[in-house]
Every structure is written in structure tokens, then in C-alpha cells.
Write a protein that holds these residues in place. Structure first.
Motif, mmCIF file in Angstrom:
data_model
loop_
_atom_site.group_PDB
_atom_site.id
_atom_site.type_symbol
_atom_site.label_atom_id
_atom_site.label_comp_id
_atom_site.label_asym_id
_atom_site.label_seq_id
_atom_site.Cartn_x
_atom_site.Cartn_y
_atom_site.Cartn_z
ATOM 1 N N ILE A 196 -2.546 -12.849 30.281
ATOM 2 C CA ILE A 196 -2.758 -11.399 30.353
ATOM 3 C C ILE A 196 -3.205 -11.054 31.768
ATOM 4 N N GLN A 244 -2.844 -4.652 32.222
ATOM 5 C CA GLN A 244 -1.853 -4.612 31.140
ATOM 6 C C GLN A 244 -2.424 -3.927 29.901
ATOM 7 N N LEU A 282 -1.715 -4.462 26.141
ATOM 8 C CA LEU A 282 -1.011 -5.403 25.267
ATOM 9 C C LEU A 282 -1.377 -5.179 23.812
ATOM 10 N N THR A 320 -7.766 -3.245 31.493
ATOM 11 C CA THR A 320 -6.846 -4.069 30.706
ATOM 12 C C THR A 320 -7.212 -3.892 29.226
ATOM 13 N N VAL A 380 -6.347 -5.016 25.208
ATOM 14 C CA VAL A 380 -5.657 -5.885 24.260
ATOM 15 C C VAL A 380 -6.025 -5.392 22.872
#
Lengths: 277, 281
Positions: free
Chosen positions: A31, A35, A37, A196, A198
């Protein structure tokens, strides 16, 4: 351009067991900073275990996990750059604790032992509550809130330490569609600020609209890439079984499962023989 | 009415009762919120083994009980964290085994020790100066530790997983909490006894829980209920000449039922239904 930066999370051939069964099998995943995700997969596919492994909550049988270049249990001060929103349905809402004290917990890693919350911490909590638009609920007991408000409290707790990496476990479970789309809009905004993100989810269709990366898993990592590259019939049948096919409704991909499929739990409120997931 | 306070034994009894009223209430808050009631009952029974060892070795039974109950607490923690068994199973095993161990030792002593009854059911009026010093010392240790680790203990009680993610040493704190429960039980033994001590840990906190929407309020109310139960129970038992440990526990129980009757939590639930607001869960 991304390749010049250091990856924030790196898993190499990771195996993890959960309750005497292999939950993650040979997972390799990187990762990169910035990002957004989504980790998707059917129930019991190891999505939450993957998240818990990255967070250092699961013992790793084999393989290596690195977060900010270090093993997740040896992060030290770097932990403050990690925000985590657990499944809000797993919290004890009868616990006698106020909203502002729940959010204050997000700062505990920075405060150190024997240190009581001071003016600076209270101000940080106040800002996080303002940002989530729940400042007026600060003194309420958490059980008095609606599902959407609870969601905001746990987001505020995750964001109060100004993380660079934000993990969310099934953030839309137990909240209505309006709340969940405003949550995704908010995450998109955080993503644009460079955080980021997730998230673990099973609403593939909705998630695919917002994220820039999708990891499909069913114990193993089946595919990882941009939503349009990843979401094809082959990948979906690997996750949900051979009966699953992909039908495009406009821009949002939907999966259609046969009526008697045992592969997924039927969702509430569906009608007819199709399961729109 | 306060004439009895001129007696040294009554002063010691009152001081000991007040002390354990406070300490049991504070630890009870964690026990109730974390669902550790069975652990505290198990550790109380384990102290029987510890007391028996004290009689065998001819040392103060409270001292041997401290060591014995701490080891049992860590054993329960270790086998439920490391082993393949659930926490309550671990308690079930340790609780019976340590009690059996105590019975075995008492049998070996070949003399029925009259003091044993005092440890089983408490004898607050027989609290000696030495007992008071030991209870006082342990109380200071327990209360200071809770004060120093206040926010960490709150965090692991509310959300241990998130606490671990935030870098709080959750496992170490779990053992710390078990140790604090163990110490609290042993320091209260002389007053309420092995059989009844866990009630004094659980009931004041459970009473306070009915009225509290914040953690610090729950702790404050629990201390008040604990103090009223122990000191009130002591006076009642003295005036009516009835068993002190039992009177203290029954006073606490009475307060609990009164609180449950007027609990705003119950009312809030009814309001939610009448306003057609469905709570999550």
C-alpha cells in the motif's frame, strides 16, 4: 512517481491462522502513500483478519508485515500516524463514557504513562469533534447516539491524532444509505488531503465508485488493482463462486447471484431472485 | 450512640470497613464493566488455599494468601491468553483446584483451627492492629496504581483492541488488573471473608452503574455505596449482634435493589420505546 516514495504497508507471503484454521494464505500486498484501497470479499474471507494483521493484533505464522518500514508491533511513536475505526457494532454502548472521552482515547499513544489529559489534548478533541460536526454531543453518553452519530465519534477518535494511514472495518454496517454515502464523501475528502485509506467492505458496488484501488480476497489475494481492472467476472467468481457474474448497471458494477446460492448471506430488503450486493 | 467508638477494636473495625468499602468499590468498577465477576469470585475462593498455607507454615495467613492469589490470578490470565481454553473455564479449573488444595492442607494439620471460620465468613471485630496495617498498605498500593494508570485501565476496559492499536500495552495491563483484583480480595478477607468478598467487589459498582453516564461518576457513586454498605453494615451487625460480613453484603444488596428500582437506565429505555426511537443493538 509513486514508486519513488516508500510504501506505507508491505505484506510478503503472509500466512495467518485464526481459530485453528488458515485465515490468510500467502498474501503479498503493498500500500503506497495516498492510496484509497478497499479490501473486499465474502464473509469469512479474512478481510478483517488482514486489517488486524496489519495493525499488529494477529500473530503472523509466516511471512513479513511492515508498516512504515517496521514490524507492526515495533512501531513505537509511529503508531500515532495510524487511525483505526473498528466495526461500530462491536462496541459496548452501555459503557458509562462520554463522547469526548472516547475521542480522547485516540490521543493516548501520544500522552505517555501517568499523564492526564490537559488543555492541549482537550483542544485537539474539540477540533476533531468540530470537524465531524458533533461538538454539541461532546458530553453525551455514547449509548444515547444514533448509528450515524456513533460512526462520527469513532471517526473523530481515529482522526484526532492526525493520522497518515486510516483503517476502517466495515464502516457502513448498521448505518442507513444516506449516512453511508456521506461517509464515503467524507473519506474521499480525506483522500484528497493525502491520507492513505484502507477500508474493509462487502458493498462492492458502492465502494467501487469511490476508491482507486481494490483488493479482492478469499483467504488468498485474488486480485489487486484499479476497480475497472479488477472487477471482472473471473475475479468475482473466484471470490463468490462460479455462479456469480457481473452485470453493469450504468457505471456501478453489480453482482448478480442465483437465488439459492449459499455463497453469501442474503442482504436485508432485497426483492426477487437477484442479490444486488 | 457513638460510645462504642471509644473501644479500640471498634475504631479498627470501622477503619478497616471504610478502607475496604472504598477499595472494593474502585476495583469493582473495572470488574463489572469488564465482566470479571466470575474471576473475582474464583480468586476469592482461591484465597482459601493461600490462608491454609499460612496456617501450615505458621505465618500470617494474609501474607501467604497474597502470594497464592496473585499466582492464581496470573495462572488464570496465562492459561486463557496462551491456552486453548476460555477465561471462565480457566477460572473454573483454578478455583476448584486451589480450594481443594486448601481443604487438603487443613486436613493435614490434624487440628481444627477455630480461626478458619473467621477467614471464611469474616470477623471485622477481631481485626488486629497488624491486620489493619497490612490492609492499609495494600489499599494504598491498589489505589495508587489505579490513579497512575487511570486512563490506560479505562481504555483497555472499554476497547482493548483499539487500545492495543494505540500502543497501550494491553496484555501487561490485563495482568495488572488481575493483580489488583487479587490484592483487593486478600486485603478484604478479614472483614467480609472468603465466601462473601466478591459480593462486596461487585455490588457497589453494579449499583453505581444504574445511575452513571460517565466513568468517573460510576467510580464516585460506587465509593459512596461501598462506604455506606461497609460502615452501615458494621453498625447494624454490632447493634443487632449479627454476623458482620453477612450484614455488610446484605446492606449492599439492599442498596442495589433500591437503585435498580429507580434506575434512570431503565426509564431511558422506556422513553426510547414510547418515543419510537429504536436504540441500536
Amino acid at each position: 512517481m509513486q514508486e519513488e516514495k516508500e510504501p506505507q504497508v508491505e505484506l510478503e507471503h503472509v500466512y495467518v491462522s485464526y481459530q485453528n484454521a488458515i485465515a490468510l494464505e500467502d498474501i503479498s500486498l503493498t500500500i503506497w502513500p495516498g492510496q484509497f484501497l478497499a479490501v473486499i470479499g465474502p464473509n469469512g474471507s479474512g478481510k478483517t483478519t488482514l486489517l488486524r494483521t496489519i495493525l499488529g493484533l494477529m500473530p503472523v505464522l509466516q511471512g513479513t508485515v511492515r508498516v512504515f518500514g517496521r514490524p507492526p508491533r515495533a512501531l513505537g511513536k509511529l503508531r500515532q500516524y495510524i487511525g483505526y475505526v473498528p466495526q461500530i457494532t462491536k462496541i459496548d454502548y452501555s459503557f458509562p463514557i462520554t463522547v469526548s472521552n472516547v475521542v480522547l482515547m485516540g490521543l493516548i499513544g501520544q500522552m505517555g504513562l501517568f499523564h492526564m489529559a490537559g488543555k492541549r489534548e482537550r483542544e485537539q478533541v474539540g477540533r476533531a469533534l468540530e470537524e465531524m460536526d458533533i461538538a454539541d454531543l461532546a458530553r453525551r453518553q455514547i449509548g444515547e447516539l444514533s448509528g450515524g452519530q456513533r460512526q462520527r465519534v469513532f471517526l473523530a477518535r481515529a482522526l484526532v491524532s492526525e493520522p497518515k494511514l486510516l483503517f476502517l472495518d466495515e464502516p457502513t454496517t448498521g448505518v442507513d444509505t444516506t449516512t453511508s454515502s456521506s461517509l464515503y464523501e467524507f473519506l474521499l475528502q480525506l483522500h484528497q488531503e493525502g491520507i492513505t485509506i484502507v477500508l474493509v467492505s462487502h458493498d462492492i458496488g458502492v465502494v467501487a465508485e469511490y476508491v482507486d484501488q481494490i483488493a479482492c480476497m478469499n483467504r488468498r489475494l485474488i486480485a489487486h488493482g484499479r476497480p475497472q481492472e479488477v472487477l471482472n467476472g473471473e475475479v468475482l467468481s473466484c471470490m463468490y463462486g462460479p455462479e456469480a457474474g457481473l452485470v453493469a448497471h450504468g457505471q456501478v458494477p453489480h453482482i448478480v447471484l442465483p437465488l439459492h446460492s449459499q455463497v453469501m448471506k442474503p442482504s436485508v430488503g432485497r426483492k426477487g431472485g437477484e442479490h444486488h450486493v | 450512640m457513638f460510645d462504642i467508638l471509644h473501644y479500640a477494636f471498634m475504631q479498627r473495625a470501622l477503619l478497616a470497613s471504610a478502607l475496604i468499602g472504598i477499595v472494593c468499590a474502585v476495583i469493582g468498577v473495572y470488574v463489572v464493566l469488564k465482566g470479571f465477576s466470575f474471576i473475582s469470585a474464583g480468586l476469592a475462593h482461591a484465597s482459601f488455599g493461600g490462608v491454609a498455607v499460612g496456617f501450615l507454615l505458621g505465618i500470617n495467613p494474609i501474607l501467604s494468601a497474597v502470594v497464592f492469589v496473585l499466582l492464581t490470578a496470573w495462572g488464570i490470565g496465562w492459561s486463557s491468553k496462551r491456552g486453548q481454553i476460555k477465561e471462565d473455564t480457566a477460572v473454573g479449573i483454578f478455583f476448584a483446584a486451589t480450594m481443594a488444595f486448601g481443604v487438603l492442607i487443613i486436613g493435614l494439620l490434624h487440628s481444627y483451627n477455630i480461626d478458619l471460620f473467621g477467614y471464611l465468613f469474616g470477623s471485622v471485630l477481631a481485626v488486629s492492629r497488624q491486620d489493619l496495617w497490612m490492609s492499609g498498605g495494600m489499599s494504598i498500593i491498589v489505589l495508587t496504581t489505579v490513579f497512575l494508570f487511570y486512563k490506560e485501565l479505562l481504555f483497555i476496559t472499554f476497547d482493548p483492541e483499539m487500545a492495543a492499536v494505540a500502543g497501550v500495552p494491553a496484555t501487561a495491563l490485563y495482568y495488572l488488573l488481575l493483580s489488583l483484583i487479587a490484592l483487593t480480595i486478600v486485603l478484604s478477607l478479614r472483614v467480609v471473608g472468603i465466601i462473601l468478598v466478591s459480593a462486596l467487589v461487585i455490588i457497589p459498582a453494579a449499583t453505581a452503574y444504574q445511575f452513571s453516564n460517565t466513568f468517573s461518576k460510576m467510580m464516585g457513586y460506587a465509593i459512596v455505596v461501598g462506604l455506606i454498605s461497609t460502615t452501615g453494615g458494621l453498625f447494624l451487625s454490632y447493634y443487632f449482634d449479627i454476623a458482620s460480613g453477612a450484614t455488610i453484603v446484605l446492606t449492599a444488596t439492599a442498596l442495589f435493589f433500591v437503585a435498580a428500582l429507580f434506575s434512570p437506565k431503565g426509564r431511558r429505555r422506556k422513553e426510547l420505546i414510547s418515543n419510537k426511537i429504536v436504540p441500536y443493538r
